[in-house]
Scaffold this motif. Structure first.
Motif, PDB file in Angstrom:
ATOM      1  N   HIS A  97       0.852  -1.183   0.000  1.00 36.65           N
ATOM      2  CA  HIS A  97       0.000   0.000   0.000  1.00 36.65           C
ATOM      3  C   HIS A  97       0.885   1.230   0.000  1.00 36.65           C
TER       4      HIS A  97
ATOM      5  N   ASN B 258       2.565   4.591   0.679  1.00 32.03           N
ATOM      6  CA  ASN B 258       2.555   5.501   1.826  1.00 32.03           C
ATOM      7  C   ASN B 258       2.298   6.937   1.361  1.00 32.03           C
TER       8      ASN B 258
ATOM      9  N   GLU C  72       9.377  -2.105   1.096  1.00 33.90           N
ATOM     10  CA  GLU C  72       8.963  -1.191   2.162  1.00 33.90           C
ATOM     11  C   GLU C  72       9.423   0.239   1.919  1.00 33.90           C
TER      12      GLU C  72
ATOM     13  N   ASP D  94       3.734   0.397   2.518  1.00 32.38           N
ATOM     14  CA  ASP D  94       3.544  -0.547   3.608  1.00 32.38           C
ATOM     15  C   ASP D  94       3.334  -1.947   3.035  1.00 32.38           C
TER      16      ASP D  94
ATOM     17  N   THR E 177       2.602  -6.150   3.712  1.00 31.78           N
ATOM     18  CA  THR E 177       2.194  -7.278   4.544  1.00 31.78           C
ATOM     19  C   THR E 177       2.368  -8.564   3.738  1.00 31.78           C
TER      20      THR E 177
END
Length: 621
Positions: free
Chosen positions: A471, A473, A527, A531, A533
């Motif tokens: 996602h 930032n 990163e 973001d 995961t």
């Protein structure tokens, strides 16, 4: 059976041979490593049955694998290559020079590679020139330059002498692996052939090939380097050894065979074509050989196999070091590609891929009891199944024969009477390529159903998947977000199976990177973009069907069925080809999902000829 010009148990007229009639069609049969390792009797009967049905047969064989691919010869050869560089080199001089002993095993071989000590037999080939479409009356697939050759096992011509301090080292590392390869092939030769001169000569050839390999690895250990070209030659040993056993086994069982070794079929005269292809890296960042190279290679292969006359060619799937390295350009599927190019060069009526399965199933019958054999499938569908978990045939290999309008048939070596599955070059494929008329009528004439009524075709699963969610930032503008992600993946050398995107969010499903440090490094790089995961222990469920693009409600039925079964969906993607709908689920639900989707979406009536014996091609990636 005697190797001399006068046979002791059978006359040349009693041998099973290909027809001398040039109008008789060719069939190219490709046999995998496990089939070569376990089913030589069945292979012989298959060859005889096709010749009896007025078909000329050529065989292409992979390296032997007695049980599984993990224990196969190719994996052992790759292991020996690694061990040669890991083992500290001993003191003293480098590898001993090659012996000059001639080894006139099989006639008219093409090339030598690092097996130069076996190529001098080419000078004696005039004894076996084609005459009137036939061959010499030699009872063997190989000829001897001397009738009184010694049969004692040869001394290792390339094994360096070891000091006493090196004896322990010699028992380990690549020496031990080479011994394992040699012992396995000698055991296979003794179990396959009757005692006699033919078996003696085969054992001698296995000894020489393995000792040549040992000497080559020792030299690589001394210089502490194995180039891509050298790696290709090392891996090619597996096909040489396997095809020698197959050719001798066929001859021992009464089929007039000839080994065709292709080590140097790619020679300097092809350099202009290959160099031009390699200089054009394109947008992939890696130089690739172009179609012109493979077209020329197919023509050469066809000419070489026709030189065998009435003998049945047994062709090494390894066709020599190619520009840019065979393994780098093609990968481990080079034997399938070789078979495809042979079929194109011979203008064969069919390319047959013989496995230990009955064909392609609607699902894996080991996991879905109601799975059915698919009698016919399009290249598009076969390619999608290959990408998403089924070991069918590599799409690039398939493209070569489909371009020439040659059908591919997948059959079971232990069930040769079965119809198998035909990958058929129907009128809608390949788009934009040669549109020569197919050798058969239409797909409808084979399967008995209009193509429009056949949807979807199969459901497959791909295990060991991870999903990366990125996602953006707030510091990163949406412009360039995707470009930075794909650049990071390219530098890491990661292949993405599925992707779902929005302006500031990307989900990617890929094979789990077994190297934890590599995955951690990739996550750290991503990163910097947003973001991240990571979801582990996932699986890709794919529903494939050529006419799903015209079907209303296919996706809705698939996802509704999963929802009723309480199976959660992590992400969804539909392929650009519009013949594949895929989603990511938890791996623990994989078998349940397969059965749910098969029962709800694959409703084609069961064909009386279809069976579920044998294992499916699904889930053998």
């Amino acid at each position: 059976m005697s190797l001399q010009s006068t046979p002791t148990t059978a006359s040349p007229e009693e041998l099973v041979r290909n027809s001398a009639d040039e109008s008789v069609p060719w069939v190219v049969q490709k046999y995998g490593g496990t089939s070569v390792g376990k089913s030589l009797d069945s292979i012989t009967k298959i060859v005889e049955s096709y010749i009896d049905s007025n078909t000329r047969v050529a065989l292409v064989c992979s390296a032997r694998s007695s049980h599984t691919k993990a224990l196969g010869t190719t994996n052992l050869l790759l292991q020996a290559s690694r061990e040669a560089l890991e083992t500290p080199s001993g003191s003293g001089s480098g590898a001993a020079s090659q012996s000059g002993t001639t080894t006139p095993f099989f006639p008219k071989r093409v090339g030598s590679g690092f097996f130069g000590n076996m190529s001098s037999s080419i000078s004696s080939l005039s004894q076996l020139e084609v005459s009137g479409g036939g061959r010499s009356s030699s009872p063997s697939p190989f000829t001897s330059s001397s009738s009184n050759r010694t049969r004692s096992p040869p001394k290792s011509p390339t094994t360096p002498s070891l000091e006493s301090s090196q004896v322990t080292e010699a028992a380990e590392g690549f020496h031990k692996t080479v011994d394992t390869i040699k012992a396995g092939h000698l055991e296979a030769a003794r179990a396959t052939l009757k005692p006699g001169p033919l078996r003696d000569e085969l054992e001698e050839e296995i000894e020489k090939d393995c000792e040549a390999l040992r000497g080559f690895l020792y030299a690589a250990q001394i210089i502490d380097e194995i180039s891509p070209r050298s790696q290709d030659s090392i891996v090619g040993t597996g096909e040489r050894l396997a095809c020698k056993i197959v050719a001798a086994a066929l001859r021992d069982r009464g089929v007039d065979s000839e080994l065709v070794v292709l080590d140097s079929i790619v020679d300097s005269s092809m350099s202009a074509v290959s160099d031009a292809a390699l200089t054009a890296a394109g947008d992939q960042g890696v130089a690739q050989l172009g179609q012109e190279f493979y077209t020329e290679l197919a023509m050469r292969l066809g000419d070489r196999l026709r030189e065998c006359g009435q003998r049945v060619p047994v062709v090494t799937g390894y066709f020599g070091p190619v520009p840019g390295s065979l393994l780098a350009q093609i990968g481990r599927g080079y034997t399938d590609l070789c078979a495809a190019l042979c079929a194109v060069g011979l203008q064969a009526s069919e390319l047959q891929v013989w496995k230990e399965v009955d064909g392609i199933f609607t699902a894996d019958p080991r996991k879905v009891p109601s799975a059915r054999l698919v009698p016919v499938i399009t290249p598009d569908e076969a390619a999608e199944l290959t990408y998403y978990g089924s070991e069918v045939i590599h799409p690039f290999t398939m493209e070569q024969v489909i371009r020439a309008r040659i059908p591919i048939r997948i059959k079971n070596v232990e069930n040769p009477s079965g119809s198998g599955t035909v990958i058929y070059p129907d009128e809608g494929f390949p788009r934009g390529l040669d549109t020569a008329p197919p050798k058969k009528e239409r797909v409808e004439d084979i399967v008995g159903l209009p193509v429009e009524e056949r949807m979807p075709t199969a459901v497959t699963i791909k295990d060991t998947i991870i999903v990366l969610n990125i996602h953006s930032n707030r510091k990163t503008l949406s412009h360039g977000f995707l470009a930075r992600i794909f650049g990071t993946l390219d530098r890491a050398g990661v292949v993405v199976d599925l992707i779902s995107t929005s302006e500031v969010h990307v989900s990617m499903a890929m094979q789990d990177l077994q190297n934890k440090h590599r995955l951690d490094r990739l996550v750290r790089d991503l990163e910097k973009i947003g973001d991240v995961t990571v979801s582990r222990d996932m699986a890709i469920l794919s529903l494939v069907g050529r006419n799903m693009r015209n079907a209303i409600g296919s996706a809705g039925l698939m996802f509704t069925s999963l929802a009723k079964a309480m199976i959660n969906i992590e992400m969804i993607s539909q392929g650009a080809s519009e013949i594949n709908i895929s989603c990511v689920i938890e791996e623990k639900d994989a078998i349940k999902a397969l059965n749910v989707i098969h029962d709800s979406c694959l409703t084609i009536p069961r064909s009386p000829a279809a069976g579920t014996s044998g294992s499916s091609l699904q889930l053998q990636a």
